[in-house]
Enzyme design. Structure first.
Site, mmCIF file in Angstrom:
data_model
loop_
_atom_site.group_PDB
_atom_site.id
_atom_site.type_symbol
_atom_site.label_atom_id
_atom_site.label_comp_id
_atom_site.label_asym_id
_atom_site.label_seq_id
_atom_site.Cartn_x
_atom_site.Cartn_y
_atom_site.Cartn_z
ATOM 1 N N ASP A 67 0.806 -1.225 0.000
ATOM 2 C CA ASP A 67 0.000 0.000 0.000
ATOM 3 C C ASP A 67 0.838 1.273 0.000
ATOM 4 O O ASP A 67 2.054 1.224 0.196
ATOM 5 C CB ASP A 67 -0.971 -0.022 1.194
ATOM 6 C CG ASP A 67 -0.304 -0.481 2.488
ATOM 7 O OD1 ASP A 67 0.928 -0.459 2.561
ATOM 8 O OD2 ASP A 67 -1.039 -0.850 3.429
ATOM 9 N N GLU A 143 -9.683 -1.857 5.256
ATOM 10 C CA GLU A 143 -10.328 -1.565 6.535
ATOM 11 C C GLU A 143 -11.567 -2.460 6.718
ATOM 12 O O GLU A 143 -12.048 -3.063 5.743
ATOM 13 C CB GLU A 143 -10.739 -0.089 6.564
ATOM 14 C CG GLU A 143 -9.568 0.895 6.427
ATOM 15 C CD GLU A 143 -8.751 1.085 7.708
ATOM 16 O OE1 GLU A 143 -8.591 0.119 8.489
ATOM 17 O OE2 GLU A 143 -8.256 2.211 7.916
#
Ligand code: PGA
Length: 242
Positions: A67, A143
């Site tokens: 990421d 998430e």
């Protein structure tokens, strides 16, 4: 899931290092998935030591990071590129072609995400993916609530993640609120996954990962469905497991 219990962080880093070296030396062109944050620092330090002492060569590896923050340039000290460059790419003298981090300043994020997926595929897929875990169960920046079928995409970071990660920035206002991350399915495509977990603050997250229901509300629980996952965790992190 195989769980390797270690006493402390040094031992965790050494076990992770042993796995890295084993894969590196057993494949012609090993492809590693890499993470950032506090957890893998010890692993990277051991690999760099090895390179300096000329025990290992790294010219045949390729790496893909999980990421990157949206809006940060590579040169920004809070960017994950910067983290990787300083701790890993530069000291190991890896070439630009060997390393991949999503571009947080892409003009076209849809295109950047597709390109990242394509690059992983062109490399033959990830042989060994190292993961950390967030206290909220995120893997990469996926998430809670991220679909298990997600591929590389842009995410809005949760308040809790921004709070935890703001420690890497001088002021809280500098902390980005979006990131580009490999998706859960992209991570699950890896041939092998090693999850590193240390510290008591991760104990609840580890318990849910291993013993909880497989549910998109807790992203790391998806690892129960992967055929080749090893968790390397220290005693405090393991303290809540049954
Ligand atoms: P950490 O981050 O290694 O800094 O705890 C892990 C994560 O948030 O995925």
């Amino acid at each position: 899931m195989q769980i390797i219990s270690v006493n402390d962080y040094d031992e965790l880093s050494k076990k992770a290092y042993d796995s890295f070296v084993k894969t590196m030396n057993s494949l012609e062109n090993p492809v590693f998935g890499l993470s950032t944050g506090s957890t893998p620092k010890g692993l990277y330090e051991l690999l760099v030591q090895d390179y300096i002492q000329k025990n290992q060569t790294f010219h045949h590896i390729q790496t893909f990071n999980l990421d990157e923050y949206v809006g940060l340039a590579k040169e920004h000290e809070g960017s994950y590129y910067y983290y990787m460059y300083e701790r890993f790419f530069k000291p190991l003298e890896l070439t630009e072609e060997q390393t991949n981090v999503p571009n947080g300043l892409a003009k076209d994020f849809t295109g950047e995400c597709e390109k990242y997926e394509q690059k992983i595929q062109n490399a033959g897929g990830i042989d060994l993916q190292f993961l950390g875990i967030g206290v909220n169960g995120h893997i990469g920046f996926n998430e809670p609530g991220t679909p298990f079928a997600s591929r590389t995409h842009v995410v809005e970071l949760t308040e809790s993640t921004m709070e935890v990660n703001s420690r890497f920035f001088e002021t809280k206002t500098e902390m980005p609120n979006k990131a580009i991350t490999m998706g859960i399915e992209s991570i699950m495509d890896s041939k092998e996954i090693i999850l590193l977990v240390n510290g008591e603050h991760k104990a609840e997250a580890l318990k849910q990962t291993v013993e909880g229901k497989v549910d998109e509300k807790f992203p790391a629980s998806v690892l129960q469905n992967h055929p080749n996952v090893t968790i390397i965790a220290d005693q405090p992190a393991l303290s809540k497991l049954n």
